[in-house]
Write a protein that holds these residues in place. Structure first.
Motif, mmCIF file in Angstrom:
data_model
loop_
_atom_site.group_PDB
_atom_site.id
_atom_site.type_symbol
_atom_site.label_atom_id
_atom_site.label_comp_id
_atom_site.label_asym_id
_atom_site.label_seq_id
_atom_site.Cartn_x
_atom_site.Cartn_y
_atom_site.Cartn_z
ATOM 1 N N LYS A 162 48.858 38.623 25.798
ATOM 2 C CA LYS A 162 48.417 39.746 24.972
ATOM 3 C C LYS A 162 47.261 40.484 25.629
ATOM 4 O O LYS A 162 47.172 41.700 25.553
ATOM 5 N N ALA A 163 46.371 39.761 26.252
ATOM 6 C CA ALA A 163 45.197 40.372 26.869
ATOM 7 C C ALA A 163 45.571 41.232 28.060
ATOM 8 O O ALA A 163 44.860 42.178 28.390
ATOM 9 N N ALA A 164 46.668 40.944 28.715
ATOM 10 C CA ALA A 164 47.054 41.697 29.906
ATOM 11 C C ALA A 164 47.401 43.134 29.574
ATOM 12 O O ALA A 164 47.310 44.011 30.428
ATOM 13 N N LYS A 165 47.761 43.417 28.321
ATOM 14 C CA LYS A 165 48.179 44.757 27.940
ATOM 15 C C LYS A 165 47.043 45.609 27.408
ATOM 16 O O LYS A 165 47.204 46.796 27.205
ATOM 17 N N LYS A 166 45.894 45.022 27.138
ATOM 18 C CA LYS A 166 44.798 45.741 26.510
ATOM 19 C C LYS A 166 43.829 46.302 27.537
ATOM 20 O O LYS A 166 43.678 45.784 28.625
ATOM 21 N N LYS A 167 43.172 47.376 27.141
ATOM 22 C CA LYS A 167 42.089 47.934 27.945
ATOM 23 C C LYS A 167 40.850 47.078 27.737
ATOM 24 O O LYS A 167 40.642 46.510 26.670
ATOM 25 N N LEU A 168 40.016 46.995 28.752
ATOM 26 C CA LEU A 168 38.767 46.251 28.639
ATOM 27 C C LEU A 168 37.765 47.091 27.856
ATOM 28 O O LEU A 168 37.629 48.284 28.098
ATOM 29 N N ALA B 3 30.377 44.598 41.693
ATOM 30 C CA ALA B 3 30.370 43.363 42.484
ATOM 31 C C ALA B 3 31.784 42.830 42.664
ATOM 32 O O ALA B 3 32.157 42.393 43.755
ATOM 33 N N GLY B 4 32.580 42.873 41.609
ATOM 34 C CA GLY B 4 33.963 42.406 41.707
ATOM 35 C C GLY B 4 34.792 43.261 42.647
ATOM 36 O O GLY B 4 35.561 42.741 43.465
ATOM 37 N N PHE B 5 34.654 44.579 42.533
ATOM 38 C CA PHE B 5 35.396 45.475 43.425
ATOM 39 C C PHE B 5 34.970 45.260 44.877
ATOM 40 O O PHE B 5 35.809 45.232 45.775
ATOM 41 N N LYS B 6 33.660 45.101 45.094
ATOM 42 C CA LYS B 6 33.165 44.902 46.461
ATOM 43 C C LYS B 6 33.722 43.610 47.059
ATOM 44 O O LYS B 6 34.184 43.593 48.201
ATOM 45 N N LYS B 7 33.693 42.539 46.266
ATOM 46 C CA LYS B 7 34.191 41.254 46.758
ATOM 47 C C LYS B 7 35.689 41.314 47.049
ATOM 48 O O LYS B 7 36.149 40.850 48.094
ATOM 49 N N THR B 8 36.458 41.887 46.133
ATOM 50 C CA THR B 8 37.899 41.958 46.364
ATOM 51 C C THR B 8 38.227 42.904 47.501
ATOM 52 O O THR B 8 39.214 42.702 48.206
ATOM 53 N N TRP B 9 37.413 43.926 47.705
ATOM 54 C CA TRP B 9 37.624 44.835 48.839
ATOM 55 C C TRP B 9 37.411 44.082 50.155
ATOM 56 O O TRP B 9 38.196 44.220 51.089
ATOM 57 N N VAL C 138 43.332 47.520 41.896
ATOM 58 C CA VAL C 138 44.187 48.459 41.173
ATOM 59 C C VAL C 138 44.485 47.947 39.764
ATOM 60 O O VAL C 138 44.418 48.695 38.787
ATOM 61 N N ALA C 139 44.771 46.657 39.639
ATOM 62 C CA ALA C 139 45.089 46.089 38.331
ATOM 63 C C ALA C 139 43.897 46.168 37.376
ATOM 64 O O ALA C 139 44.057 46.520 36.206
ATOM 65 N N VAL C 140 42.710 45.865 37.872
ATOM 66 C CA VAL C 140 41.520 45.927 37.021
ATOM 67 C C VAL C 140 41.206 47.379 36.675
ATOM 68 O O VAL C 140 40.871 47.693 35.530
ATOM 69 N N ALA C 141 41.323 48.270 37.623
ATOM 70 C CA ALA C 141 41.031 49.688 37.361
ATOM 71 C C ALA C 141 41.965 50.260 36.307
ATOM 72 O O ALA C 141 41.559 51.125 35.527
ATOM 73 N N LYS D 101 31.398 55.063 43.560
ATOM 74 C CA LYS D 101 31.828 53.929 44.384
ATOM 75 C C LYS D 101 33.076 53.269 43.804
ATOM 76 O O LYS D 101 33.980 52.880 44.538
ATOM 77 N N LEU D 102 33.123 53.122 42.471
ATOM 78 C CA LEU D 102 34.300 52.530 41.844
ATOM 79 C C LEU D 102 35.526 53.387 42.088
ATOM 80 O O LEU D 102 36.609 52.871 42.388
ATOM 81 N N VAL D 103 35.350 54.688 41.971
ATOM 82 C CA VAL D 103 36.468 55.608 42.207
ATOM 83 C C VAL D 103 36.927 55.504 43.655
ATOM 84 O O VAL D 103 38.130 55.457 43.946
ATOM 85 N N MET D 104 35.961 55.430 44.584
ATOM 86 C CA MET D 104 36.300 55.324 46.005
ATOM 87 C C MET D 104 37.081 54.054 46.282
ATOM 88 O O MET D 104 38.121 54.077 46.940
#
Length: 92
Positions: free
Chosen positions: A30-36, A46-52, A61-64, A77-80
């Motif tokens: 259920k949580a996979a379908k909801k917006k955060l 920090a999460g985007f930087k680490k995964t990058w 892409v999935a988190v965004a 930076k998040l958009v980039m």
């Protein structure tokens, strides 16, 4: 074997102790379908930087996609990172 089954068979005392208590266990399906809803900019950065750095573009892409657009657009930076990850996933 699910985690619940494993705990039930290997740690029965755990279930005896928790038997009459109520726990809110989130359903990942259920949580996979909801917006955060609650986000901290520093944590997302920090999460985007680490995964990058790990070249895990699919996670970015999935988190965004779960983040509200107006939150993502507040930080260049998040958009980039999102745009670059989406582009690199398209190249693979």
């Amino acid at each position: 074997m699910s985690l619940r089954d494993y705990l039930l068979t290997s740690h029965p005392a755990f279930f005896r102790e928790a038997e009459n208590r109520w726990y809110d266990v989130p359903d990942p399906n259920k949580a996979a379908k909801k917006k955060l809803k609650i986000l901290h900019l520093e944590a997302v950065r920090a999460g985007f930087k680490k995964t990058w750095q790990e070249r895990d573009y699919a996670t970015i892409v999935a988190v965004a996609e779960k983040i509200r657009d107006n939150f993502l657009e507040k930080d260049p930076k998040l958009v980039m990172w999102y745009d670059q990850a989406a582009t690199r996933m398209g190249d693979e």
